[in-house]
Design a protein around this motif. Structure first.
Motif, PDB file in Angstrom:
ATOM      1  N   GLY A 119      -5.393  -0.841   9.605  1.00  0.00           N
ATOM      2  CA  GLY A 119      -5.534  -1.985   8.722  1.00  0.00           C
ATOM      3  C   GLY A 119      -4.828  -1.869   7.393  1.00  0.00           C
ATOM      4  O   GLY A 119      -4.925  -2.780   6.557  1.00  0.00           O
ATOM      5  N   ARG A 120      -4.114  -0.769   7.169  1.00  0.00           N
ATOM      6  CA  ARG A 120      -3.429  -0.562   5.895  1.00  0.00           C
ATOM      7  C   ARG A 120      -1.963  -0.208   6.133  1.00  0.00           C
ATOM      8  O   ARG A 120      -1.547   0.070   7.257  1.00  0.00           O
ATOM      9  CB  ARG A 120      -4.102   0.547   5.086  1.00  0.00           C
ATOM     10  CG  ARG A 120      -5.503   0.155   4.611  1.00  0.00           C
ATOM     11  CD  ARG A 120      -6.132   1.214   3.727  1.00  0.00           C
ATOM     12  NE  ARG A 120      -7.433   0.777   3.257  1.00  0.00           N
ATOM     13  CZ  ARG A 120      -7.652   0.084   2.140  1.00  0.00           C
ATOM     14  NH1 ARG A 120      -6.620  -0.228   1.359  1.00  0.00           N
ATOM     15  NH2 ARG A 120      -8.862  -0.290   1.786  1.00  0.00           N
ATOM     16  N   ILE A 121      -1.210  -0.241   5.045  1.00  0.00           N
ATOM     17  CA  ILE A 121       0.189   0.176   5.108  1.00  0.00           C
ATOM     18  C   ILE A 121       0.245   1.693   4.932  1.00  0.00           C
ATOM     19  O   ILE A 121      -0.201   2.224   3.917  1.00  0.00           O
ATOM     20  CB  ILE A 121       1.009  -0.519   4.011  1.00  0.00           C
ATOM     21  CG1 ILE A 121       1.006  -2.036   4.233  1.00  0.00           C
ATOM     22  CG2 ILE A 121       2.442   0.018   3.987  1.00  0.00           C
ATOM     23  CD1 ILE A 121       1.682  -2.830   3.120  1.00  0.00           C
ATOM     24  N   ARG A 122       0.762   2.375   5.942  1.00  0.00           N
ATOM     25  CA  ARG A 122       0.865   3.835   5.867  1.00  0.00           C
ATOM     26  C   ARG A 122       2.087   4.265   5.077  1.00  0.00           C
ATOM     27  O   ARG A 122       2.039   5.195   4.269  1.00  0.00           O
ATOM     28  CB  ARG A 122       0.921   4.432   7.277  1.00  0.00           C
ATOM     29  CG  ARG A 122       0.851   5.953   7.296  1.00  0.00           C
ATOM     30  CD  ARG A 122       0.798   6.479   8.708  1.00  0.00           C
ATOM     31  NE  ARG A 122       2.148   6.714   9.271  1.00  0.00           N
ATOM     32  CZ  ARG A 122       2.369   7.178  10.492  1.00  0.00           C
ATOM     33  NH1 ARG A 122       1.336   7.416  11.306  1.00  0.00           N
ATOM     34  NH2 ARG A 122       3.601   7.371  10.921  1.00  0.00           N
ATOM     35  N   SER A 123       3.194   3.574   5.289  1.00  0.00           N
ATOM     36  CA  SER A 123       4.417   3.938   4.582  1.00  0.00           C
ATOM     37  C   SER A 123       5.370   2.756   4.569  1.00  0.00           C
ATOM     38  O   SER A 123       5.320   1.879   5.443  1.00  0.00           O
ATOM     39  CB  SER A 123       5.093   5.147   5.230  1.00  0.00           C
ATOM     40  OG  SER A 123       5.503   4.838   6.553  1.00  0.00           O
ATOM     41  N   VAL A 124       6.250   2.729   3.569  1.00  0.00           N
ATOM     42  CA  VAL A 124       7.315   1.733   3.470  1.00  0.00           C
ATOM     43  C   VAL A 124       8.569   2.476   3.025  1.00  0.00           C
ATOM     44  O   VAL A 124       8.546   3.237   2.062  1.00  0.00           O
ATOM     45  CB  VAL A 124       7.003   0.640   2.426  1.00  0.00           C
ATOM     46  CG1 VAL A 124       8.109  -0.416   2.410  1.00  0.00           C
ATOM     47  CG2 VAL A 124       5.653  -0.006   2.689  1.00  0.00           C
ATOM     48  N   GLY A 125       9.657   2.261   3.733  1.00  0.00           N
ATOM     49  CA  GLY A 125      10.911   2.894   3.349  1.00  0.00           C
ATOM     50  C   GLY A 125      12.072   2.267   4.064  1.00  0.00           C
ATOM     51  O   GLY A 125      11.909   1.315   4.836  1.00  0.00           O
TER      52      GLY A 125
END
Length: 451
Positions: A47-53
Motif C-alpha cells: 500500500g505504499r511507495i517502496r522506491s522511486v528512481g
C-alpha cells in the motif's frame, strides 16, 4: 496486493512553486520545485511507495529476480493522486443545475436535494456514484461534506472504506436559517457528530471533520459547541464555508455584529487553526488572510463553482503571498462546481487568475492539486508526492487520450508546456489508471482499455 512496479514518465513536487527560489530543491529544475522523471520506475509494496528512481536495465533485472511485475505506462504521465480540498457528495444529483447566485441557489436546489438523504438507501447510492466519479477523475483524497443526516456520513465512510480511499468527511451542522427538515440542534447536532467521530475517525484511512455548513446556518451556541468538540479531538478536521459571496458577507455582518470580520466569527468559536479548511474565501480581507497564515488555517479555492454562481474571483496570489503564505488547496465543490475532475479545476483556476491580473503557471496549478492540497490538509507526510514511504495513491494520465491532445502535445517544448496543455485541454478521458494504496481501482486501464 503484492509488490508491483510502474514504469513511465512521472512528476512530483519537492517544494512550493509559489515560493521556491532557484535551486531550492535538489534534483529539480531551477525555480520550479518540480521533480520530473522522463522514465521512472516506481515500486509499490503493502500500500505504499517502496522506491522511486530512474528506470534502468539493472533495476528492472533486480525486480524480475524478485518476481515483481512491472506495468509500463507508455505515452503517459504518472502523478500523485489528485486531492480535492472542498466538495459536497450529496450534491452530485444536482450538478449542472441552473445557477442563480449562492443564497438563492441553496434555497432552490441544494436544500431540496439534501433533504433526500434522510433515506439511507439513497445516501448509499449517491456515495457509491460520487466516489466512482472521483476515482475516474484521478482524485484519491477529498475533504467531503455530507448532509445534516448521520446516515449520510455512515453511507459515505462505508463506501470509502470498501475502496480503501483516504477521505475526510463529516455531518453538516445547521440549527437555523435552513428548512426544518434539514435543521438539527446545537446540542443534538454536535452529539451526533461526536458519535460519528468516535466511530470513524482513524478507522483505516477515514478521517473525521467537524462540519458547520457556514456561520449563517449555525447559532453562536452551535458554533461554540462545534469548536469545543473539535478542540477536544486533536488530529480531526474542521471544515466550513467563508466569504463566498458579497451578500453572504453582509448577512454574516448582520447576524454577528460583535465580530470584527467574517473570520472572527470562527476564531471566537475556536474554529480556526491547523486542520481547519475554509471553502472559497473570495472576499477575505488582508487581516483575514494574515490570521489564516498565523493560525495555520487552510483555504480551498473552488474556481468552477465561483464562476458558475458568479460569486467572484478568488485571489490566489494574495493568499499565497510569500511574506505570509496561506495553506491552499483546490476544490471542485460539486454541485455548484461543474466537474469532479481536478484537471478542469486547474484550467478554470488559470482563467480566474488571468481575470485578476495574475499568471497561474501549470506548475502552481498541479502543485495545488497534489502536494499543495496535501499540505492544506496536513497530510503531506502521507499523500501528495511520489517518494518512498508515501501512501501509494497515484493517477496515470494518458497523453494520447484524444486526437487533439495527441496532436497538440507533439508541439510542446518541455514538461511545463505539457502540463499546461493537460490542464487546459484535459478532463476525465485522460485518466488511464487510478491507484489507491497500490491497487488499480479506476480509469480506462481498469476498464480494459489500452495501457
Amino acid at each position: 496486493m503484492g509488490t508491483q512496479a510502474l514504469r513511465g514518465a512521472a512528476i512530483s513536487f519537492e517544494a512550493d512553486p509559489f515560493l521556491a527560489a532557484p535551486g531550492t530543491a535538489p534534483g529539480t529544475a531551477p525555480g520550479t520545485a518540480l521533480r520530473h522523471w522522463t522514465d521512472a520506475l516506481i515500486v509499490l509494496e503493502a500500500g505504499r511507495i517502496r522506491s522511486v528512481g530512474d528506470w534502468s536495465a539493472a533495476a528492472a533485472a533486480a525486480l524480475a529476480a524478485e518476481g515483481v511485475p512491472v506495468t509500463h505506462h507508455r505515452d503517459a504521465l504518472i502523478c500523485p493522486g489528485f486531492i480535492d480540498a472542498h466538495v459536497h457528495y450529496p450534491q452530485l444529483p444536482m450538478i449542472g443545475a441552473h445557477g442563480e447566485q449562492l443564497l438563492g441557489w441553496l434555497e432552490r436546489h441544494t436544500f431540496p436535494t439534501e433533504a433526500a438523504f434522510a433515506d439511507p438507501a439513497h445516501a448509499a447510492r449517491v456515495a457509491e456514484a460520487f466516489l466512482d466519479a472521483l476515482l475516474a477523475a484521478g482524485t484519491t483524497t477529498a475533504a467531503v461534506y455530507c448532509t445534516v443526516h448521520p446516515q449520510s456520513v455512515e453511507a459515505f465512510f462505508a463506501a470509502s472504506e470498501r475502496r480503501g480511499t483516504r477521505m475526510i468527511a463529516g455531518k453538516v451542522l445547521m440549527d437555523r436559517n435552513a428548512p426544518e427538515a434539514l435543521r438539527d440542534t446545537a446540542e443534538g447536532g454536535v452529539a451526533d457528530s461526536a458519535a460519528l467521530l468516535a466511530r470513524w475517525h482513524g478507522r483505516g484511512r477515514q478521517l473525521y471533520a467537524v462540519t458547520p455548513r457556514f456561520a449563517p446556518t449555525s447559532s453562536p451556541a452551535q458554533l461554540a459547541a462545534a469548536g469545543r468538540l473539535w478542540q477536544a479531538h486533536p488530529g480531526t478536521y474542521m471544515q466550513t464555508h467563508i466569504a463566498e459571496s458579497p451578500a453572504e458577507v453582509a448577512w454574516v455582518r448582520e447576524l454577528f455584529p460583535e465580530a470584527a470580520d467574517y473570520l472572527d466569527v470562527y476564531r471566537q468559536a475556536g474554529l480556526t487553526g491547523p486542520r481547519a479548511i475554509l471553502g472559497h474565501g473570495i472576499h477575505l480581507s488582508e487581516a483575514e488572510f494574515c490570521h489564516c497564515h498565523r493560525s495555520g488555517t487552510a483555504l480551498a479555492h473552488c474556481p468552477t463553482s465561483n464562476t458558475f454562481l458568479g460569486s467572484g474571483l478568488f485571489r490566489a496570489f494574495e493568499a499565497r503571498r510569500p511574506a505570509r503564505p496561506v495553506r491552499l488547496g483546490l476544490g471542485t465543490d460539486i454541485g455548484a462546481g461543474t466537474s469532479p475532475c481536478q484537471l478542469r479545476s486547474m484550467g478554470e483556476a488559470y482563467k480566474v487568475a488571468r481575470l485578476g491580473g495574475h499568471d497561474l503557471t501549470a506548475l502552481q496549478a498541479f502543485y495545488l492539486a497534489t502536494r499543495g492540497g496535501a499540505e492544506a490538509l496536513y497530510l503531506e507526510d502521507r499523500i501528495g508526492s511520489l517518494a518512498p514511504g508515501m501512501e501509494a495513491d497515484l493517477v496515470v494520465l494518458d497523453l494520447k487520450a484524444t486526437p487533439l491532445l495527441d496532436f497538440r502535445l507533439g508541439f510542446c517544448d518541455g514538461i511545463e508546456e505539457v502540463l499546461f496543455v493537460l490542464m487546459t485541454l484535459g478532463d476525465e478521458r485522460l485518466v488511464r489508471a487510478t491507484y489507491v494504496s497500490g491497487t488499480l481501482v479506476s480509469g480506462t486501464l481498469a476498464a480494459g482499455g489500452a495501457g
